[in-house]
Design an enzyme around this catalytic site. Structure first.
Site, PDB file in Angstrom:
ATOM      1  N   GLU A 172      48.721   1.637  50.561  1.00  0.00           N
ATOM      2  CA  GLU A 172      48.472   3.118  50.238  1.00  0.00           C
ATOM      3  C   GLU A 172      48.720   3.474  51.107  1.00  0.00           C
ATOM      4  O   GLU A 172      49.004   4.505  51.698  1.00  0.00           O
ATOM      5  CB  GLU A 172      47.719   3.060  51.566  1.00  0.00           C
ATOM      6  CG  GLU A 172      45.840   1.744  51.077  1.00  0.00           C
ATOM      7  CD  GLU A 172      45.245   2.822  51.677  1.00  0.00           C
ATOM      8  OE1 GLU A 172      44.293   3.064  53.109  1.00  0.00           O
ATOM      9  OE2 GLU A 172      43.206   1.803  51.292  1.00  0.00           O
ATOM     10  N   GLU A 291      40.600  -3.459  47.702  1.00  0.00           N
ATOM     11  CA  GLU A 291      39.912  -3.149  48.727  1.00  0.00           C
ATOM     12  C   GLU A 291      38.595  -2.282  48.173  1.00  0.00           C
ATOM     13  O   GLU A 291      38.634  -1.014  47.354  1.00  0.00           O
ATOM     14  CB  GLU A 291      40.899  -2.196  49.947  1.00  0.00           C
ATOM     15  CG  GLU A 291      42.170  -2.602  50.220  1.00  0.00           C
ATOM     16  CD  GLU A 291      42.319  -1.982  51.324  1.00  0.00           C
ATOM     17  OE1 GLU A 291      41.896  -1.091  52.597  1.00  0.00           O
ATOM     18  OE2 GLU A 291      43.296  -2.331  52.591  1.00  0.00           O
TER      19      GLU A 291
HETATM   20  O1  AHR Z   1      40.731  -1.980  55.384  1.00  0.00           O
HETATM   21  C1  AHR Z   1      40.995  -1.754  56.630  1.00  0.00           C
HETATM   22  C2  AHR Z   1      42.059  -0.687  55.750  1.00  0.00           C
HETATM   23  O2  AHR Z   1      41.765   0.512  54.639  1.00  0.00           O
HETATM   24  C3  AHR Z   1      43.207  -0.438  55.530  1.00  0.00           C
HETATM   25  O3  AHR Z   1      43.589  -1.629  56.502  1.00  0.00           O
HETATM   26  C4  AHR Z   1      43.393   0.430  54.925  1.00  0.00           C
HETATM   27  O4  AHR Z   1      44.510  -0.817  53.612  1.00  0.00           O
HETATM   28  C5  AHR Z   1      42.405   0.704  54.225  1.00  0.00           C
HETATM   29  O5  AHR Z   1      42.283   2.079  54.578  1.00  0.00           O
END
Ligand code: AHR
Length: 497
Positions: A172, A291
């Site tokens: 990210e 994610e």
């Molecule tokens: O999964 C929780 C968080 O969400 C992770 O650390 C990050 O990559 C995202 O913002």
């Protein structure tokens, strides 16, 4: 409420890459400490990992697990987590404002993953670090021996290389919350140079270039266009991250949020193909949705956590029944894009926005979202077929023309089996579904699994599993037609052979 579907062997989308059923363990909250690892727990193995948690993960059959972050990785010194545990430093983790004891690191995690039959998707730190730390970590993990970092691994008791194939170039990096956030130009250059050096260490690895942190980012999708311009030839995948919530308690709108996921996948695919055309490249970029989940229940509680403790209960969303329905629709969405989405990670796996929860010293238990994930992982391997769907639609706050029926179909040719995954998004009415499968001659019903509940807000706890599937669905198959009454607001898994 009536809907129709036509399913045929010839309407192939693609083989499903089983790695879309991946997940994620970050050094965050109780994911590692108190989650997968709890040396004092009665069920801990000789290395301190909980065997009850291992069993639940194995039930989900998770093919790949992303590690060690997440936001955590952007401040992580991987060297802190290897070598004799007693000599490892405690560090401030600035991403989550906790203390990282480094009792678990690269070797312990790689060995644990091997034991449960999962591959590791390793992320490198492109926040506070760069090319050098990444190439050293890769040499430490994958080089057989005879060099400084590989011999260091051997001296730490891991004679054989871990052979980690899949590597994320940072996490990210578009987000202002990220330690060492980059502009797309800065990230693109750094990711390219890091990937180039890593490939020189080990040409067999696969690399994931960082995409946007969500469709809501102001830089989406320009971020993808600019960064991929740099990383296109070195990377194999671009990442997508997305979480949804039901903060306004508008369930019809919430269940439509997978349409945003669909739009995300389509836009990133188009952007990849634009860069491909611009570069006259022959290579196709694939998507790693590394994610995804529902995440909002724990937001307020997290603002009250005291900083600088070890393994506090962070991001511990307790999922309700409607969350499981949206998770089902998100899995359906990825199946329908199996031609481009080749990896995905439900974020995360244990305690932190997770299908599996633990009590410290106590039980491990299944959240509501465990079940659609389990069913997709179990019945969703094979060829994804494009169902032709005729469904009534509704308009919600943020989405128009939302089909009440959301579905995907997977064909397991060798077993001569098909599974229809179907969500009835209607909150008040059952749906009469007729599915034309005449192309599958002499197929008969195997089972119709249903996840349903009167209360959209019903949750599971360590003591009681209120939301769990039953096998009493009423689907019938006759003369090449499957007929089923799908309960209002339900997740259905219909298998025929
Ligand atoms: O999964 C929780 C968080 O969400 C992770 O650390 C990050 O990559 C995202 O913002």
């Amino acid at each position: 409420l009536k809907a129709k579907m036509i399913v045929d062997k010839s309407f192939k989308i693609s083989e499903v890459d089983p790695r879309i059923y991946g997940s994620f363990i970050e050094h965050l909250g109780r994911a590692v400490y108190g989650g997968i690892y709890e040396a004092s727990h009665p069920a801990a193995d000789s290395k301190g990992f909980r065997t009850d948690v291992k069993q639940l993960i194995q039930e989900l059959n998770v093919p790949i697990i992303r590690y060690p972050g997440g936001n955590f990785v952007s401040g992580y010194n991987w060297e802190d987590g290897v070598g004799p545990v007693k000599e490892r430093p405690k560090r401030l983790d600035l991403a989550w404002r906790t203390v990282e004891p480094n009792e678990v690191g690269t070797n312990e995690f790689a060995q644990w993953a091997r034991e449960i039959g999962s591959e590791v998707m390793m992320a490198v730190n492109l926040g506070t670090r760069g090319v050098d730390a990444a190439r050293n970590l890769l040499e430490y993990c994958n080089h057989p021996g005879g060099s400084y970092w590989s011999d260091l691994r051997r001296s730490h008791g891991y004679e054989q290389p871990h052979r980690i194939k899949t590597w994320c170039l940072g996490n990210e990096m578009d987000g202002p919350w990220q330690i060492g956030q980059k502009t797309p130009q800065e990230y693109g250059r750094l990711a390219y140079e890091t990937g180039k050096a890593m490939r020189l260490v080990d040409p067999d690895i696969e690399l994931v270039s960082c995409g946007s942190s969500s469709t809501g980012m102001p830089t989406f999708p320009e971020w993808e266009a600019v960064t991929l311009d740099h990383t296109y030839e070195v990377a194999d995948y671009v990442s997508l991250h997305q979480y949804y919530g039901n903060r306004d308690n508008d369930s019809a709108n919430f269940l439509a949020r997978s349409m945003d996921m669909e739009h995300f996948i389509r836009t990133v695919t188009a952007t990849c193909d634009y860069v491909k055309a611009k570069k006259r490249s022959k290579k196709t970029m694939y998507l790693s949705f590394d994610e995804w989940n529902v995440w909002y229940h724990s937001n307020d509680a997290d603002t009250k956590i005291e900083p600088w403790s070890i393994g506090p209960p962070q991001l511990e969303d307790i999922y309700n029944f409607e969350d499981a329905l949206l998770v089902g629709s998100m899995l359906i969405t990825m199946l329908r894009h199996a031609d481009r989405v080749k990896m995905a990670c439900m974020a995360q796996l244990v305690n932190v926005i997770a299908p599996i929860m633990t009590e410290n010293g106590g039980r491990a238990w299944k959240q509501t979202i465990f079940y659609p994930y389990l069913h997709a992982s179990r019945y969703g391997r094979g060829t994804s077929l494009q169902p032709i769907v005729h469904s009534p639609k509704y308009d919600a706050q943020d989405y128009t023309d939302v089909p009440y029926l959301d579905s995907a179909v997977v064909y397991r040719e060798a077993e001569e089996e098909i599974t229809i995954f179907a969500v009835n998004r209607h909150l008040q009415e059952a749906m009469d579904l007729e599915c034309d499968i005449r192309g599958f001659e002499n197929y008969r019903m195997v089972e119709h699994i249903v996840l349903e509940h009167e209360d959209l807000k019903a949750v599971n706890t360590a003591a009681e599993e209120r939301v769990k599937p039953h096998h009493g669905g009423n689907a019938e198959c006759k003369d090449g037609f499957v007929n089923a009454r799908l309960s209002k607001a339900s997740w259905n898994v219909i298998t025929l052979r």
